[in-house]
Design a protein around this motif. Structure first.
Motif, PDB file in Angstrom:
ATOM      1  N   GLU A 112       0.409  10.578 -18.541  1.00 44.92           N
ATOM      2  CA  GLU A 112       1.766  11.012 -18.231  1.00 44.92           C
ATOM      3  C   GLU A 112       2.817  10.080 -18.820  1.00 44.92           C
ATOM      4  O   GLU A 112       3.948  10.016 -18.336  1.00 44.92           O
ATOM      5  CB  GLU A 112       1.935  11.091 -16.707  1.00 44.92           C
ATOM      6  N   ALA A 113       2.450   9.370 -19.884  1.00 46.59           N
ATOM      7  CA  ALA A 113       3.391   8.424 -20.479  1.00 46.59           C
ATOM      8  C   ALA A 113       4.647   9.127 -20.985  1.00 46.59           C
ATOM      9  O   ALA A 113       5.760   8.605 -20.867  1.00 46.59           O
ATOM     10  CB  ALA A 113       2.722   7.661 -21.623  1.00 46.59           C
ATOM     11  N   GLY A 114       4.459  10.322 -21.555  1.00 48.39           N
ATOM     12  CA  GLY A 114       5.604  11.058 -22.077  1.00 48.39           C
ATOM     13  C   GLY A 114       6.581  11.450 -20.987  1.00 48.39           C
ATOM     14  O   GLY A 114       7.803  11.363 -21.170  1.00 48.39           O
ATOM     15  N   GLY A 115       6.054  11.880 -19.829  1.00 49.22           N
ATOM     16  CA  GLY A 115       6.916  12.229 -18.712  1.00 49.22           C
ATOM     17  C   GLY A 115       7.683  11.028 -18.197  1.00 49.22           C
ATOM     18  O   GLY A 115       8.870  11.120 -17.867  1.00 49.22           O
ATOM     19  N   PHE A 116       7.002   9.868 -18.142  1.00 53.93           N
ATOM     20  CA  PHE A 116       7.668   8.631 -17.725  1.00 53.93           C
ATOM     21  C   PHE A 116       8.790   8.276 -18.692  1.00 53.93           C
ATOM     22  O   PHE A 116       9.916   7.946 -18.274  1.00 53.93           O
ATOM     23  CB  PHE A 116       6.646   7.494 -17.661  1.00 53.93           C
ATOM     24  N   LEU A 117       8.507   8.353 -19.987  1.00 55.35           N
ATOM     25  CA  LEU A 117       9.520   8.031 -20.983  1.00 55.35           C
ATOM     26  C   LEU A 117      10.700   8.988 -20.893  1.00 55.35           C
ATOM     27  O   LEU A 117      11.862   8.572 -20.999  1.00 55.35           O
ATOM     28  CB  LEU A 117       8.900   8.092 -22.388  1.00 55.35           C
ATOM     29  N   ASP A 118      10.421  10.259 -20.654  1.00 55.25           N
ATOM     30  CA  ASP A 118      11.475  11.264 -20.608  1.00 55.25           C
ATOM     31  C   ASP A 118      12.440  11.017 -19.451  1.00 55.25           C
ATOM     32  O   ASP A 118      13.657  11.025 -19.640  1.00 55.25           O
ATOM     33  CB  ASP A 118      10.852  12.653 -20.494  1.00 55.25           C
ATOM     34  N   ILE A 119      11.909  10.799 -18.242  1.00 50.47           N
ATOM     35  CA  ILE A 119      12.795  10.607 -17.094  1.00 50.47           C
ATOM     36  C   ILE A 119      13.567   9.300 -17.216  1.00 50.47           C
ATOM     37  O   ILE A 119      14.743   9.204 -16.843  1.00 50.47           O
ATOM     38  CB  ILE A 119      12.000  10.660 -15.765  1.00 50.47           C
ATOM     39  N   THR A 120      12.925   8.265 -17.778  1.00 53.22           N
ATOM     40  CA  THR A 120      13.624   6.994 -17.976  1.00 53.22           C
ATOM     41  C   THR A 120      14.761   7.156 -18.978  1.00 53.22           C
ATOM     42  O   THR A 120      15.876   6.660 -18.763  1.00 53.22           O
ATOM     43  CB  THR A 120      12.642   5.921 -18.468  1.00 53.22           C
ATOM     44  N   ALA A 121      14.495   7.880 -20.067  1.00 55.26           N
ATOM     45  CA  ALA A 121      15.530   8.114 -21.075  1.00 55.26           C
ATOM     46  C   ALA A 121      16.694   8.912 -20.490  1.00 55.26           C
ATOM     47  O   ALA A 121      17.858   8.643 -20.807  1.00 55.26           O
ATOM     48  CB  ALA A 121      14.929   8.847 -22.275  1.00 55.26           C
ATOM     49  N   ASP A 122      16.382   9.879 -19.627  1.00 53.54           N
ATOM     50  CA  ASP A 122      17.440  10.658 -18.989  1.00 53.54           C
ATOM     51  C   ASP A 122      18.347   9.756 -18.157  1.00 53.54           C
ATOM     52  O   ASP A 122      19.576   9.871 -18.216  1.00 53.54           O
ATOM     53  CB  ASP A 122      16.838  11.745 -18.093  1.00 53.54           C
ATOM     54  N   PHE A 123      17.748   8.876 -17.368  1.00 58.74           N
ATOM     55  CA  PHE A 123      18.552   7.996 -16.529  1.00 58.74           C
ATOM     56  C   PHE A 123      19.443   7.091 -17.377  1.00 58.74           C
ATOM     57  O   PHE A 123      20.609   6.857 -17.047  1.00 58.74           O
ATOM     58  CB  PHE A 123      17.632   7.148 -15.638  1.00 58.74           C
ATOM     59  N   VAL A 124      18.899   6.575 -18.466  1.00 59.02           N
ATOM     60  CA  VAL A 124      19.687   5.706 -19.340  1.00 59.02           C
ATOM     61  C   VAL A 124      20.838   6.495 -19.970  1.00 59.02           C
ATOM     62  O   VAL A 124      21.989   6.026 -20.004  1.00 59.02           O
ATOM     63  CB  VAL A 124      18.799   5.084 -20.432  1.00 59.02           C
ATOM     64  N   ALA A 125      20.558   7.696 -20.462  1.00 62.26           N
ATOM     65  CA  ALA A 125      21.589   8.504 -21.110  1.00 62.26           C
ATOM     66  C   ALA A 125      22.684   8.893 -20.126  1.00 62.26           C
ATOM     67  O   ALA A 125      23.881   8.831 -20.451  1.00 62.26           O
ATOM     68  CB  ALA A 125      20.969   9.755 -21.732  1.00 62.26           C
ATOM     69  N   TYR A 126      22.302   9.290 -18.916  1.00 64.67           N
ATOM     70  CA  TYR A 126      23.299   9.677 -17.918  1.00 64.67           C
ATOM     71  C   TYR A 126      24.173   8.488 -17.522  1.00 64.67           C
ATOM     72  O   TYR A 126      25.404   8.591 -17.456  1.00 64.67           O
ATOM     73  CB  TYR A 126      22.622  10.240 -16.665  1.00 64.67           C
ATOM     74  N   GLY A 127      23.545   7.350 -17.249  1.00 68.85           N
ATOM     75  CA  GLY A 127      24.310   6.172 -16.865  1.00 68.85           C
ATOM     76  C   GLY A 127      25.240   5.700 -17.970  1.00 68.85           C
ATOM     77  O   GLY A 127      26.407   5.371 -17.721  1.00 68.85           O
ATOM     78  N   ALA A 128      24.719   5.690 -19.201  1.00 73.39           N
ATOM     79  CA  ALA A 128      25.541   5.276 -20.332  1.00 73.39           C
ATOM     80  C   ALA A 128      26.716   6.242 -20.528  1.00 73.39           C
ATOM     81  O   ALA A 128      27.838   5.825 -20.858  1.00 73.39           O
ATOM     82  CB  ALA A 128      24.703   5.211 -21.603  1.00 73.39           C
ATOM     83  N   GLY A 129      26.472   7.534 -20.309  1.00 75.24           N
ATOM     84  CA  GLY A 129      27.543   8.517 -20.448  1.00 75.24           C
ATOM     85  C   GLY A 129      28.675   8.263 -19.479  1.00 75.24           C
ATOM     86  O   GLY A 129      29.864   8.354 -19.845  1.00 75.24           O
ATOM     87  N   VAL A 130      28.344   7.931 -18.244  1.00 72.81           N
ATOM     88  CA  VAL A 130      29.382   7.630 -17.249  1.00 72.81           C
ATOM     89  C   VAL A 130      30.195   6.412 -17.678  1.00 72.81           C
ATOM     90  O   VAL A 130      31.429   6.418 -17.632  1.00 72.81           O
ATOM     91  CB  VAL A 130      28.745   7.382 -15.865  1.00 72.81           C
ATOM     92  N   VAL A 131      29.501   5.369 -18.109  1.00 80.13           N
ATOM     93  CA  VAL A 131      30.188   4.142 -18.519  1.00 80.13           C
ATOM     94  C   VAL A 131      31.074   4.396 -19.744  1.00 80.13           C
ATOM     95  O   VAL A 131      32.223   3.936 -19.809  1.00 80.13           O
ATOM     96  CB  VAL A 131      29.162   3.029 -18.808  1.00 80.13           C
ATOM     97  N   GLY A 132      30.538   5.149 -20.719  1.00 83.99           N
ATOM     98  CA  GLY A 132      31.319   5.437 -21.922  1.00 83.99           C
ATOM     99  C   GLY A 132      32.593   6.201 -21.611  1.00 83.99           C
ATOM    100  O   GLY A 132      33.681   5.861 -22.118  1.00 83.99           O
ATOM    101  N   VAL A 133      32.497   7.222 -20.779  1.00 82.50           N
ATOM    102  CA  VAL A 133      33.684   7.998 -20.406  1.00 82.50           C
ATOM    103  C   VAL A 133      34.663   7.134 -19.621  1.00 82.50           C
ATOM    104  O   VAL A 133      35.877   7.215 -19.819  1.00 82.50           O
ATOM    105  CB  VAL A 133      33.274   9.245 -19.597  1.00 82.50           C
ATOM    106  N   ALA A 134      34.140   6.306 -18.719  1.00 86.49           N
ATOM    107  CA  ALA A 134      35.017   5.433 -17.935  1.00 86.49           C
ATOM    108  C   ALA A 134      35.823   4.498 -18.831  1.00 86.49           C
ATOM    109  O   ALA A 134      37.036   4.323 -18.640  1.00 86.49           O
ATOM    110  CB  ALA A 134      34.182   4.622 -16.939  1.00 86.49           C
TER     111      ALA A 134
END
Length: 208
Positions: free
Chosen positions: A85-107
């Motif tokens: 399930e390495a791909g699933g782990f990588l996917d959810i981790t990447a989502d969290f990073v992208a979402y968090g970075a998006g909030v910071v960038g917009v802020a």
């Protein structure tokens, strides 16, 4: 709330795109990392107030994020998928990073361009933190206790009013009307907080 109906609509076109992308050298993990890179580029563009560029990068990154799973399912179906399930782990981790970075960038961008306050975006990040903790903890314990929820995703996902579709939409809305980013963030933080409470209650009851 919208993930299941949207996934039903997009399953066929995503499967078709995955068939086209199913070539040597293209992997689900590679698509995940590409989507993450574009998500981070979108956040950077937002911080620089390149709103249109940020919007395009964000939407493309989310399309690619959907394609990684479609390609992985296609390869698993004919026995070519990678074990584990390495791909699933990588996917959810990447989502969290992208979402968090998006909030910071917009802020950063909205603060510089429109003198927007920071606290609404901090509320969003706090709500994301609580929400993520709730469903990740549930997924881990549900897996260990045999109470998993199988909806095709790598995790046992407790769906509520704020899911991936809503998150993608709100992040795009910030980039379309960045001068309203702060009030949108207040409303969005409240919605995500309600979802977090729902997940905690439902998860607790499901595991009792």
């Amino acid at each position: 709330m919208l993930d299941q109906p949207v996934r039903r609509i997009l399953n066929v076109p995503l499967a078709g795109a995955a068939r086209i992308l199913d070539r040597p050298g293209i992997t689900p993990d590679g698509l995940t990392l590409t989507g993450l890179g574009l998500g981070l580029a979108s956040a950077t563009a937002a911080a620089l107030q390149w709103w249109a560029v940020a919007l395009v990068l964000w939407l493309v990154s989310r399309v690619i994020d959907g394609l990684d799973g479609a390609l992985a399912r296609r390869r698993r179906a004919d026995g070519r998928g990678a074990p584990g399930e390495a791909g699933g782990f990588l996917d959810i981790t990447a989502d969290f990073v992208a979402y968090g970075a998006g909030v910071v960038g917009v802020a950063i961008g909205a603060s510089a361009a429109f003198d927007a306050p920071w606290w609404p975006f901090l509320l969003v990040l706090f709500a994301y933190y609580v929400n993520g903790a709730a469903f990740l903890a549930f997924s881990s314990i549900a897996e260990r206790t045999g109470r998993t929820i199988d909806d095709g995703r790598s995790l046992s996902f407790l769906g509520r009013i704020a899911e991936g579709t809503e998150t993608i939409t709100v992040h795009a809305l910030w980039l379309i009307v960045p001068f309203w980013a702060a009030p949108i963030a207040v409303v969005w933080a409240a919605i995500v907080a309600v979802s977090a409470v729902q997940r905690m209650v439902v998860g607790y009851r499901a595991l009792r």
